[in-house]
Design a protein around this motif. Structure first.
Motif, PDB file in Angstrom:
ATOM      1  N   VAL A 129       0.864  -1.177   0.000  1.00  0.00           N
ATOM      2  CA  VAL A 129       0.000   0.000   0.000  1.00  0.00           C
ATOM      3  C   VAL A 129       0.905   1.233   0.000  1.00  0.00           C
ATOM      4  N   THR A 130       0.309   2.396  -0.243  1.00  0.00           N
ATOM      5  CA  THR A 130       1.096   3.619  -0.434  1.00  0.00           C
ATOM      6  C   THR A 130       1.995   3.928   0.764  1.00  0.00           C
ATOM      7  N   GLN A 131       1.474   3.819   1.969  1.00  0.00           N
ATOM      8  CA  GLN A 131       2.283   4.135   3.147  1.00  0.00           C
ATOM      9  C   GLN A 131       3.513   3.238   3.223  1.00  0.00           C
ATOM     10  N   GLU A 132       3.340   1.956   2.936  1.00  0.00           N
ATOM     11  CA  GLU A 132       4.484   1.037   2.950  1.00  0.00           C
ATOM     12  C   GLU A 132       5.497   1.409   1.873  1.00  0.00           C
ATOM     13  N   GLN A 133       5.006   1.867   0.725  1.00  0.00           N
ATOM     14  CA  GLN A 133       5.921   2.263  -0.354  1.00  0.00           C
ATOM     15  C   GLN A 133       6.761   3.474   0.038  1.00  0.00           C
ATOM     16  N   THR A 134       6.133   4.470   0.626  1.00  0.00           N
ATOM     17  CA  THR A 134       6.903   5.663   1.006  1.00  0.00           C
ATOM     18  C   THR A 134       7.954   5.314   2.052  1.00  0.00           C
ATOM     19  N   GLU A 135       7.612   4.431   2.977  1.00  0.00           N
ATOM     20  CA  GLU A 135       8.588   4.006   3.985  1.00  0.00           C
ATOM     21  C   GLU A 135       9.731   3.239   3.338  1.00  0.00           C
ATOM     22  N   ALA A 136       9.414   2.371   2.367  1.00  0.00           N
ATOM     23  CA  ALA A 136      10.450   1.584   1.689  1.00  0.00           C
ATOM     24  C   ALA A 136      11.333   2.468   0.821  1.00  0.00           C
ATOM     25  N   LEU A 137      10.764   3.481   0.198  1.00  0.00           N
ATOM     26  CA  LEU A 137      11.566   4.424  -0.583  1.00  0.00           C
ATOM     27  C   LEU A 137      12.540   5.180   0.322  1.00  0.00           C
ATOM     28  N   LEU A 138      12.051   5.631   1.462  1.00  0.00           N
ATOM     29  CA  LEU A 138      12.917   6.358   2.396  1.00  0.00           C
ATOM     30  C   LEU A 138      14.043   5.479   2.930  1.00  0.00           C
ATOM     31  N   ALA A 139      13.762   4.167   3.050  1.00  0.00           N
ATOM     32  CA  ALA A 139      14.771   3.228   3.540  1.00  0.00           C
ATOM     33  C   ALA A 139      15.660   2.705   2.416  1.00  0.00           C
ATOM     34  N   HIS A 140      15.455   3.213   1.192  1.00  0.00           N
ATOM     35  CA  HIS A 140      16.217   2.790   0.013  1.00  0.00           C
ATOM     36  C   HIS A 140      16.024   1.294  -0.283  1.00  0.00           C
ATOM     37  N   GLU A 141      14.831   0.799   0.046  1.00  0.00           N
ATOM     38  CA  GLU A 141      14.473  -0.579  -0.274  1.00  0.00           C
ATOM     39  C   GLU A 141      13.692  -0.653  -1.587  1.00  0.00           C
ATOM     40  N   LEU A 142      13.212   0.480  -2.073  1.00  0.00           N
ATOM     41  CA  LEU A 142      12.555   0.606  -3.373  1.00  0.00           C
ATOM     42  C   LEU A 142      13.214   1.735  -4.145  1.00  0.00           C
ATOM     43  N   ASP A 143      13.116   1.646  -5.475  1.00  0.00           N
ATOM     44  CA  ASP A 143      13.571   2.736  -6.334  1.00  0.00           C
ATOM     45  C   ASP A 143      12.401   3.565  -6.863  1.00  0.00           C
ATOM     46  N   LEU A 144      11.270   2.898  -7.081  1.00  0.00           N
ATOM     47  CA  LEU A 144      10.124   3.542  -7.727  1.00  0.00           C
ATOM     48  C   LEU A 144       8.852   2.992  -7.121  1.00  0.00           C
ATOM     49  N   GLY A 145       7.865   3.872  -6.924  1.00  0.00           N
ATOM     50  CA  GLY A 145       6.577   3.438  -6.417  1.00  0.00           C
ATOM     51  C   GLY A 145       5.464   3.752  -7.397  1.00  0.00           C
ATOM     52  N   LEU A 146       4.389   2.988  -7.295  1.00  0.00           N
ATOM     53  CA  LEU A 146       3.125   3.295  -7.962  1.00  0.00           C
ATOM     54  C   LEU A 146       2.133   3.517  -6.833  1.00  0.00           C
ATOM     55  N   ALA A 147       1.918   4.770  -6.487  1.00  0.00           N
ATOM     56  CA  ALA A 147       1.271   5.083  -5.225  1.00  0.00           C
ATOM     57  C   ALA A 147       0.232   6.192  -5.400  1.00  0.00           C
ATOM     58  N   ARG A 148      -0.567   6.367  -4.341  1.00  0.00           N
ATOM     59  CA  ARG A 148      -1.630   7.376  -4.335  1.00  0.00           C
ATOM     60  C   ARG A 148      -1.165   8.635  -3.596  1.00  0.00           C
ATOM     61  N   PRO A 149      -1.504   9.829  -4.116  1.00  0.00           N
ATOM     62  CA  PRO A 149      -1.130  11.064  -3.424  1.00  0.00           C
ATOM     63  C   PRO A 149      -1.953  11.234  -2.134  1.00  0.00           C
ATOM     64  N   PRO A 150      -1.552  12.234  -1.294  1.00  0.00           N
ATOM     65  CA  PRO A 150      -0.488  13.231  -1.476  1.00  0.00           C
ATOM     66  C   PRO A 150       0.861  12.717  -0.985  1.00  0.00           C
ATOM     67  N   PHE A 151       1.927  13.424  -1.393  1.00  0.00           N
ATOM     68  CA  PHE A 151       3.287  13.066  -1.012  1.00  0.00           C
ATOM     69  C   PHE A 151       4.020  14.291  -0.471  1.00  0.00           C
ATOM     70  N   ASP A 152       5.073  14.041   0.259  1.00  0.00           N
ATOM     71  CA  ASP A 152       5.915  15.112   0.780  1.00  0.00           C
ATOM     72  C   ASP A 152       6.796  15.644  -0.351  1.00  0.00           C
ATOM     73  N   GLY A 153       6.470  16.827  -0.848  1.00  0.00           N
ATOM     74  CA  GLY A 153       7.198  17.390  -1.975  1.00  0.00           C
ATOM     75  C   GLY A 153       8.625  17.783  -1.666  1.00  0.00           C
ATOM     76  N   GLU A 154       8.984  17.845  -0.392  1.00  0.00           N
ATOM     77  CA  GLU A 154      10.365  18.129  -0.026  1.00  0.00           C
ATOM     78  C   GLU A 154      11.260  16.918  -0.231  1.00  0.00           C
ATOM     79  N   VAL A 155      10.661  15.732  -0.175  1.00  0.00           N
ATOM     80  CA  VAL A 155      11.441  14.484  -0.208  1.00  0.00           C
ATOM     81  C   VAL A 155      11.259  13.738  -1.523  1.00  0.00           C
ATOM     82  N   PHE A 156      10.030  13.756  -2.060  1.00  0.00           N
ATOM     83  CA  PHE A 156       9.698  12.938  -3.216  1.00  0.00           C
ATOM     84  C   PHE A 156       9.414  13.798  -4.447  1.00  0.00           C
ATOM     85  N   ASP A 157       9.701  13.216  -5.611  1.00  0.00           N
ATOM     86  CA  ASP A 157       9.165  13.687  -6.879  1.00  0.00           C
ATOM     87  C   ASP A 157       8.120  12.690  -7.340  1.00  0.00           C
TER      88      ASP A 157
END
Length: 294
Positions: A129-157
């Protein structure tokens, strides 16, 4: 330990079965080639050739070692080119997180585009789910997500790749299917509702709450995956709000009813990545996904 020079000498002798011809092929004289083979045999502890003044033949161990020697040399020869392609992003691995609903249409389109344009890039898939993806991206366990907004624009593109209507999934024969008009939010206020879990499916939960006044006593089930919701609808447990892509699931006993265009906002799915991502293959993937909408 043996060297690649010794392996090349061994392969040449094994293919020519003649030390003189092998030495000519390697642009060297025969005595140093013979010494290479002797050092190789001492290093691995077996005799690779049967040889006398008239003939040279591979031993059984030599024949087995020949296949491995060729493989090692091929790897060594290809390694610099592979390193260059990985550095340029045309080869490598991209780890992609995806929501279950994205498998209905969006994820297959993305995988086809990558296969067609970047055949040397491997894709590792992780359902989250989206929350798990954002956590995995921050932990450098994922490179790319297919996720639902909103996102932290300071951290993610992010980049929207899919926009679709939200629809009402109702059991076949339900009274809503015979209204003869578009379903209005007021038609749904008292219906038993299969709802999205706010913790794991916050995006859909907030979207549905913005569409209709939810009476908590009307919520009969709360689940996080669209597929589960549709199965529960087919079992007659209630109605559900689902993205239009769910109509492709082909589950019997379910009808999908559109809402008026003015109701709510489209369901969005975004490509999501860290701004400080350093995987060259990801940037190539994003380049080739530019303009893709599903």
């Amino acid at each position: 330990m043996f060297s690649f020079e010794q392996l090349r000498g061994f392969v040449a002798v094994a293919e020519e079965l003649h030390f003189g011809r092998a030495a000519e092929r390697l642009n060297m004289t025969q005595p140093p080639l013979s010494r290479q083979i002797q050092k190789l045999e001492r290093s691995i502890g077996v005799q690779l050739f049967e040889r006398d003044n008239r003939r040279v033949e591979l031993t059984a161990a030599g024949a087995a070692f020949l296949a491995e020697a060729r493989r090692l040399l091929a790897l060594a020869d290809n390694a610099p080119d592979m390193a260059r392609r990985i550095s340029a992003g045309s080869a490598g691995t991209v780890r992609v997180g995806f929501t279950a609903a994205s498998t209905f249409a969006t994820l297959p389109a993305i995988l086809r585009r990558i296969d067609e344009r970047l055949p040397d890039v491997d894709v590792d898939l992780y359902e989250m789910v989206t929350q798990e993806q954002t956590e995995a991206l921050l932990a450098h366990e994922l490179d790319l997500g297919l996720a639902r907004p909103p996102f932290d624009g300071e951290v993610f593109d992010s980049r929207a790749i899919s926009r679709e209507r939200i629809m009402v999934a109702a059991p076949s024969g339900h009274r809503l299917t015979g209204l003869g008009r578009l379903v209005e939010p007021a038609d749904l206020a008292s219906e038993p509702l299969i709802m999205h879990t706010p913790g794991k499916a916050r995006y859909f939960y907030d979207l549905v709450v913005s569409l209709v006044p939810i009476m908590h006593q009307n919520v009969v089930h709360s689940v996080s995956q669209v597929l589960t919701m549709v199965w529960l609808v087919s079992a007659g447990r209630g109605i559900a709000f689902v993205p239009e892509a769910a109509t492709r699931l082909g589950i019997d006993g379910v009808e999908y009813l559109p809402l008026p265009d003015w109701v709510g906002t489209p369901v969005e799915l975004h490509l999501l990545w860290l701004k400080e991502q350093r995987n060259p293959a990801l940037w190539r993937v994003l380049d080739h996904l530019e303009g893709l909408t599903v």
